[in-house]
Design a protein around this motif. Structure first.
Motif, PDB file in Angstrom:
ATOM      1  N   LEU A 101       0.830  -1.200   0.000  1.00 51.47           N
ATOM      2  CA  LEU A 101       0.000   0.000   0.000  1.00 51.47           C
ATOM      3  C   LEU A 101       0.870   1.258   0.000  1.00 51.47           C
ATOM      4  O   LEU A 101       0.557   2.245  -0.679  1.00 51.47           O
ATOM      5  N   GLU A 105       0.434   4.273  -2.665  1.00 47.14           N
ATOM      6  CA  GLU A 105       0.128   5.652  -2.270  1.00 47.14           C
ATOM      7  C   GLU A 105       1.053   6.630  -2.984  1.00 47.14           C
ATOM      8  O   GLU A 105       0.631   7.687  -3.463  1.00 47.14           O
ATOM      9  N   ASP A 144      -6.620  -6.888  -2.471  1.00 45.80           N
ATOM     10  CA  ASP A 144      -7.019  -5.598  -1.894  1.00 45.80           C
ATOM     11  C   ASP A 144      -6.215  -4.449  -2.485  1.00 45.80           C
ATOM     12  O   ASP A 144      -6.742  -3.345  -2.701  1.00 45.80           O
ATOM     13  N   LEU A 145      -4.939  -4.698  -2.736  1.00 43.45           N
ATOM     14  CA  LEU A 145      -4.096  -3.622  -3.281  1.00 43.45           C
ATOM     15  C   LEU A 145      -4.541  -3.251  -4.695  1.00 43.45           C
ATOM     16  O   LEU A 145      -4.599  -2.071  -5.058  1.00 43.45           O
ATOM     17  N   ARG A 147      -7.535  -3.614  -5.919  1.00 40.78           N
ATOM     18  CA  ARG A 147      -8.808  -2.857  -5.771  1.00 40.78           C
ATOM     19  C   ARG A 147      -8.517  -1.405  -5.378  1.00 40.78           C
ATOM     20  O   ARG A 147      -9.131  -0.472  -5.885  1.00 40.78           O
ATOM     21  N   TRP A 148      -7.559  -1.245  -4.480  1.00 41.55           N
ATOM     22  CA  TRP A 148      -7.198   0.118  -4.040  1.00 41.55           C
ATOM     23  C   TRP A 148      -6.669   0.929  -5.228  1.00 41.55           C
ATOM     24  O   TRP A 148      -7.049   2.103  -5.403  1.00 41.55           O
ATOM     25  N   ALA A 151      -9.419   2.095  -7.432  1.00 41.32           N
ATOM     26  CA  ALA A 151     -10.247   3.133  -6.819  1.00 41.32           C
ATOM     27  C   ALA A 151      -9.517   4.453  -6.637  1.00 41.32           C
ATOM     28  O   ALA A 151     -10.111   5.441  -6.206  1.00 41.32           O
ATOM     29  N   ASN A 152      -8.224   4.477  -6.942  1.00 42.42           N
ATOM     30  CA  ASN A 152      -7.424   5.667  -6.651  1.00 42.42           C
ATOM     31  C   ASN A 152      -6.675   6.204  -7.862  1.00 42.42           C
ATOM     32  O   ASN A 152      -5.551   6.711  -7.741  1.00 42.42           O
TER      33      ASN A 152
END
Lengths: 373, 373
Positions: A101, A105, A144-145, A147-148, A151-152
């Motif tokens: 993550l 970021e 999950d990463l 998906r993140w 979404a970003n």
């Protein structure tokens, strides 16, 4: 010429590129620049149509200086400073790897909209230079990463993995390909359609013994993809060693031959290059190079082979069973074959006052260069 | 300032020199240049009265450039090219180590009449960076080699040994001192009167835990010499780490903090320096440096600490039990203490495209330098 030096024949590396590209038709080949960033080699690979896997800001600079199109670059290191991501993005690089993550970021801020590929943990059993858990994340976390990322403002392109360098088992890619297919399927159910499978590097070369042909590796990967994916994703591969290793021969001189006692011990042969002068991959005797000497064919006996520094870990081979001719003497030239990858750039800047390993281009390459220059 | 860099405070190294010189009164201190060949450091050590242990032609050049008298140099590497021996001799170096007939043959031709010191195998049990059998010969062989030196125009001055770097046991010198005394006695019976005992280096510094004071080492060595030698020989010592390590603080930045899975695993903390950027002595987690961060005092948890390259062996600490603050974030500065020795010159020329570790002199040193310049 003063030893030690690495003699590189670029035409061999280019031939290796064409060989692996032919084995993987339609799959772009991203040369892992870290294996050997020699500028002339990069220029010739650009001409041949090669893409590039880069590990750092400087490697991006080298690839671009060699004429590479930034869209043919993949920033494959999963550990990047924010400012280096921004630099890459400003240069036009649009493909990045991540496994955390924290990295996503940074990518979302400094490389918005870029294609990102999640590195998943893989087993490197069977590799001579295996990979630890340093790179990659577990598949559950990868879900999950990705998906993140979606979404970003990033473009979640796919999945990558690496089975370990000098991987001797062509079947080792299959479990990771199965893991990747499962991720593709689970994310498709979320409406995230991955399209890219980066099968990494690891393709081996002949050091002392013959390895399976690159076609065997290509076929094993192709079959695994066909059996696990309902629709074939785009593939990419990242060979480094396979392209560069056979192109180099390290030329070194015997500095000393000695014994430690009157007991029946092996001789110690000290060369003018060692672990801190470019032969870092002899750590734990992992990579066992083929040697040749002016006395080949004459009677041999066991040796311990060591480098010239005052550091006692600077021993190349003690347990690997190396034998060298009894006639070997100080001043004799020893050639260390298959040293075109992971040697010159590993060399220390000057440990014990010994200068770094020089690269010398083979005469034919130098002639080409003059003609081109 | 951009990380990574090694901040060196030369006054600390000079103070360490004075400390060890005071602990061994009347014993010349030969600084092992390989530990840190920073030119300003060598200049200050020359001024302080230090001698130098050199490992190569380039280290001889560095010591002479710093103003060292060539008679204060010891060419301590037992693995020397003939042309490098000739260079040293031409520069005025007259003290050489050897441990084999092959090396003596070169010395007899290229450094005739020079004082030569035979390196004898020693146990390095108890050392954090132990020495293998790479250097030294068995005492029985040393006898014959010293006789050969005497018969072939060399000046057989004495015996040297090394108990391993960062040696935590002050009693470890005694067995080698006993071996040396036996050689002195047996050779005296042949009419060969050795006069010099080089007790090498190995004197430890505080990394994480306090080590015995240098006075304890000096007393143990003094007592061993008194008990084994009927007449006290001239001594010399060769500290490297002891002088240089405390003078350096490596400044590095956190690039990434991540986890590999949702299991209760340690965090991975990736720094912008690693094993190929100067922290080579973390191999097998041998040297365990003390770290400080901007969050010291805040709650900590276990970490795996790794470098920034795509090489999976570029891991600093995985099993040594390091903990770091939970608040640690990318961009945070981490200081690695006691890194003045065996770091900057170990760094690779550019593995993965990362530049070598820079050395930056502490402000006070730079001011001195300007004033002196």
């Amino acid at each position: 010429m003063d030893t030690p030096y690495l003699l590189v024949d670029i035409s061999i590396a280019v031939a290796q590129y064409h060989r692996i590209a032919a084995a993987f038709p339609g799959t772009p080949v991203y040369y892992a620049v870290k294996a050997n960033p020699e500028p002339t080699l990069l220029i010739e690979l650009v001409r041949a149509g090669c893409h590039f896997d880069v590990a750092s800001r400087n490697e991006i600079g080298l690839a671009l200086a060699a004429g590479a199109d930034p869209v043919t670059l993949s920033f494959g290191n999963t550990i990047k400073k924010a400012e280096d991501i921004a630099y890459a993005y400003a240069q036009g690089v649009r493909l990045f790897a991540f496994d955390s993550l924290g990295e996503l970021e940074k990518l979302a801020v400094h490389a918005p909209g870029s294609a990102v590929v999640c590195r998943v943990l893989a087993s490197s059993k069977g590799a001579r230079w295996p990979l630890s858990r340093k790179f990659g994340c577990a598949p559950e976390m990868a879900l999950d990463l990705i998906r993140w990322a979606a979404a970003n403002g990033l473009d979640p392109a796919g999945v990558c993995f690496h089975v370990g360098s000098q991987q001797l088992d062509p079947g080792r890619w299959e479990p990771s390909i199965a893991d990747a297919a499962a991720l593709f399927a689970r994310l498709a159910a979320d409406g995230i359609n991955l399209r890219l499978l980066n099968c990494g590097g690891g393709f081996p070369v002949d050091y002392q013994t013959e390895v399976a042909s690159i076609d065997k590796y290509a076929k094993a990967i192709d079959a695994a993809v066909a059996s696990h994916f309902p629709a074939r994703p785009a593939l990419m591969i990242e060979p480094g060693r396979y392209i560069a290793a056979p192109a180099g021969v390290l030329h070194t001189e015997v500095v000393l031959v000695s014994r430690k006692s009157y007991a029946d011990e092996p001789r110690w042969v000290y060369l003018d290059v060692g672990r801190f002068g470019g032969l870092a991959e002899t750590e734990d005797e992992a990579i066992q190079y083929r040697l040749s000497t002016p006395h080949d064919g004459a009677p041999t006996a066991p040796v311990v082979l060591a480098g010239p520094t005052c550091d006692s870990v600077d021993i190349l081979y003690q347990n690997a069973g190396y034998e060298l001719p009894l006639a070997l003497r100080p001043g004799d030239l020893v050639r260390i074959h298959g040293t075109g990858a992971y040697t010159a750039t590993y060399a220390s800047v000057g440990f014990n006052g010994f200068p770094p390993l020089r690269t010398v281009l083979d005469r034919a390459d130098r002639a080409d260069r003059r003609a081109a220059g």
